[in-house]
Design a protein around this motif. Structure first.
Motif, PDB file in Angstrom:
ATOM      1  N   GLU A 310       0.886  -1.169   0.000  1.00 61.60           N
ATOM      2  CA  GLU A 310       0.000   0.000   0.000  1.00 61.60           C
ATOM      3  C   GLU A 310       0.917   1.210   0.000  1.00 61.60           C
ATOM      4  O   GLU A 310       1.839   1.267   0.818  1.00 61.60           O
ATOM      5  CB  GLU A 310      -0.871   0.022   1.257  1.00 61.60           C
ATOM      6  N   THR A 311       0.730   2.172  -0.900  1.00 60.99           N
ATOM      7  CA  THR A 311       1.650   3.313  -0.969  1.00 60.99           C
ATOM      8  C   THR A 311       1.014   4.591  -0.427  1.00 60.99           C
ATOM      9  O   THR A 311      -0.205   4.781  -0.506  1.00 60.99           O
ATOM     10  CB  THR A 311       2.141   3.573  -2.410  1.00 60.99           C
ATOM     11  N   PHE A 312       1.870   5.443   0.133  1.00 65.61           N
ATOM     12  CA  PHE A 312       1.460   6.736   0.699  1.00 65.61           C
ATOM     13  C   PHE A 312       2.476   7.802   0.270  1.00 65.61           C
ATOM     14  O   PHE A 312       3.662   7.505   0.199  1.00 65.61           O
ATOM     15  CB  PHE A 312       1.461   6.699   2.244  1.00 65.61           C
ATOM     16  N   PRO A 313       2.024   9.053   0.036  1.00 63.87           N
ATOM     17  CA  PRO A 313       2.990  10.137  -0.192  1.00 63.87           C
ATOM     18  C   PRO A 313       3.702  10.502   1.112  1.00 63.87           C
ATOM     19  O   PRO A 313       3.239  10.136   2.204  1.00 63.87           O
ATOM     20  CB  PRO A 313       2.123  11.293  -0.685  1.00 63.87           C
ATOM     21  N   LEU A 314       4.812  11.239   0.991  1.00 60.91           N
ATOM     22  CA  LEU A 314       5.633  11.554   2.173  1.00 60.91           C
ATOM     23  C   LEU A 314       4.849  12.308   3.247  1.00 60.91           C
ATOM     24  O   LEU A 314       4.994  12.033   4.436  1.00 60.91           O
ATOM     25  CB  LEU A 314       6.856  12.382   1.750  1.00 60.91           C
ATOM     26  N   ASP A 315       3.992  13.258   2.835  1.00 66.12           N
ATOM     27  CA  ASP A 315       3.298  14.045   3.872  1.00 66.12           C
ATOM     28  C   ASP A 315       2.262  13.216   4.636  1.00 66.12           C
ATOM     29  O   ASP A 315       1.731  13.661   5.641  1.00 66.12           O
ATOM     30  CB  ASP A 315       2.693  15.347   3.299  1.00 66.12           C
ATOM     31  N   GLN A 316       1.984  12.003   4.145  1.00 67.35           N
ATOM     32  CA  GLN A 316       1.107  11.099   4.915  1.00 67.35           C
ATOM     33  C   GLN A 316       1.896  10.014   5.641  1.00 67.35           C
ATOM     34  O   GLN A 316       1.344   8.954   5.980  1.00 67.35           O
ATOM     35  CB  GLN A 316       0.068  10.469   3.995  1.00 67.35           C
TER      36      GLN A 316
END
Ligand code: ZN
Ligand code: ZN
Length: 339
Positions: A310-316
């Motif tokens: 599952e991928t998330f951007p850095l700010d998350q």
């Protein structure tokens, strides 16, 4: 572009925080990596909680890093900018302790770990010593490659050094971040692969990952079931629950080995007689070096093994970390800092 975004921990048990920092410059024997993907590992809690001895703050977590070399310091003869590289748990070694003098770098007395000894991959850029670099094959995406540098290498390297031979029965205890990769590696290495987890619902997934047998530990006695199957030459214990490990020891064959890679906090209980009569053993395995990472990536490409992510951007990153800690992620969480 002299500033970058990073996510750091200011002090033990304080929340992960998005900050702006100077982009660091590599010193001698160091490189700078533009981070494309960083896996979120349960061991990142060492950085968040301060549980690792000697940790200094603020610290950027992350030790499953894939990116592109964008600057190379002095005295780095072999690596060139533009190369795609990975850095895993093995983040550098001293070269002069007794382990290093034997060439056993992963047990280096002062071995470095990205995200613990120095700032890791929850950032757009990071520095690493060149001996920590693995080369990444072009056939695999950065997000898929990242978890292979800790969850992947640990199960791959433990299994390939386990003494089990093609056709032997190898059980993988737990189908989670480590276990879902362990099952794939065991099957592709040619072992009769038995996946063990809680609940009937994980059975179809286990088979899809390559398991030949699935054992639901909530429905049957696992040790008895393994004995019916002839006993396991190796049980790769990926769970973090010591009681589950204790419960399977009697399912080992003669000369069978319980191979522990799940960092349970409680002690494992075992009957000495059970070990003696069948020459069984219990041992652990500590991931591997950067060249083991490279082998893991190559074998994964060769055998078409990939993590489920599952991928998330850095700010998350805080949400990504919480998701991993909840145990509900299927199965590895990956941060993508430059997208
Ligand atoms: Zn890890
Ligand atoms: Zn050393």
């Amino acid at each position: 572009m002299s500033r970058m975004k990073a996510v750091q921990v200011d002090k033990p048990n304080s929340p992960l925080q998005l900050v702006e920092r100077e982009i660091p410059a590599p010193g001698p024997r160091q490189v700078r990596i533009k981070v494309e993907a960083c896996g979120v590992c349960h061991s990142d809690m060492f950085t968040v909680t301060g549980a690792y001895p000697g940790l200094q703050y603020p610290r950027v977590p992350g030790h499953e890093v894939i990116g592109t070399l964008d600057a190379v310091g002095a005295d780095v003869p072999e690596w060139k900018t533009g190369a795609r590289v990975g850095v895993g748990w093995h983040g550098g070694h001293c070269g002069h302790c007794p382990s290093c003098r034997r060439g056993d770098f992963i047990t280096c007395a002062t071995g470095q770990i990205p995200g613990i000894s120095y700032d890791g991959g929850y950032a757009q850029y990071m520095l690493a010593p060149f001996e920590a670099l693995a080369s990444v094959p072009q056939e695999i995406s950065s997000a898929d490659a990242a978890p292979l540098l800790c969850a992947g290498i640990t199960t791959f390297n433990a299994l390939r050094h386990s003494g089990a031979q093609a056709g032997d029965t190898v059980a993988v205890l737990g189908i989670g971040g480590l276990g879902h990769l362990g099952v794939q590696f065991a099957a592709k290495m040619g072992f009769h692969t038995v996946a063990i987890a809680r609940g009937a619902d994980k059975g179809p997934l286990a088979k899809k990952l390559g398991a030949h047998e699935y054992v639901d530990s909530t429905a049957v006695n696992v040790a008895e079931r393994l004995t019916e199957l002839g006993g396991a030459r190796v049980i790769l214990a990926t769970v973090t629950d010591a009681k589950s490990m204790s419960a399977v020891v009697n399912g080992l064959s003669v000369d069978g080995k319980l191979l522990v890679v799940g960092a349970a906090a409680e002690p494992i209980e075992v009957s000495p007689l059970s070990l003696i009569l069948a020459r069984r053993s219990i041992s652990g395995w500590p991931s591997g070096t950067s060249s083991d990472s490279q082998d893991t990536l190559r074998f994964s490409v060769l055998s078409q093994i990939r993590p489920m992510i599952e991928t998330f951007p850095l700010d998350q990153a805080p949400q990504a970390y919480a998701r991993m800690m909840s145990g509900k992620a299927r199965f590895r969480v990956v941060i993508t800092p430059n997208t």
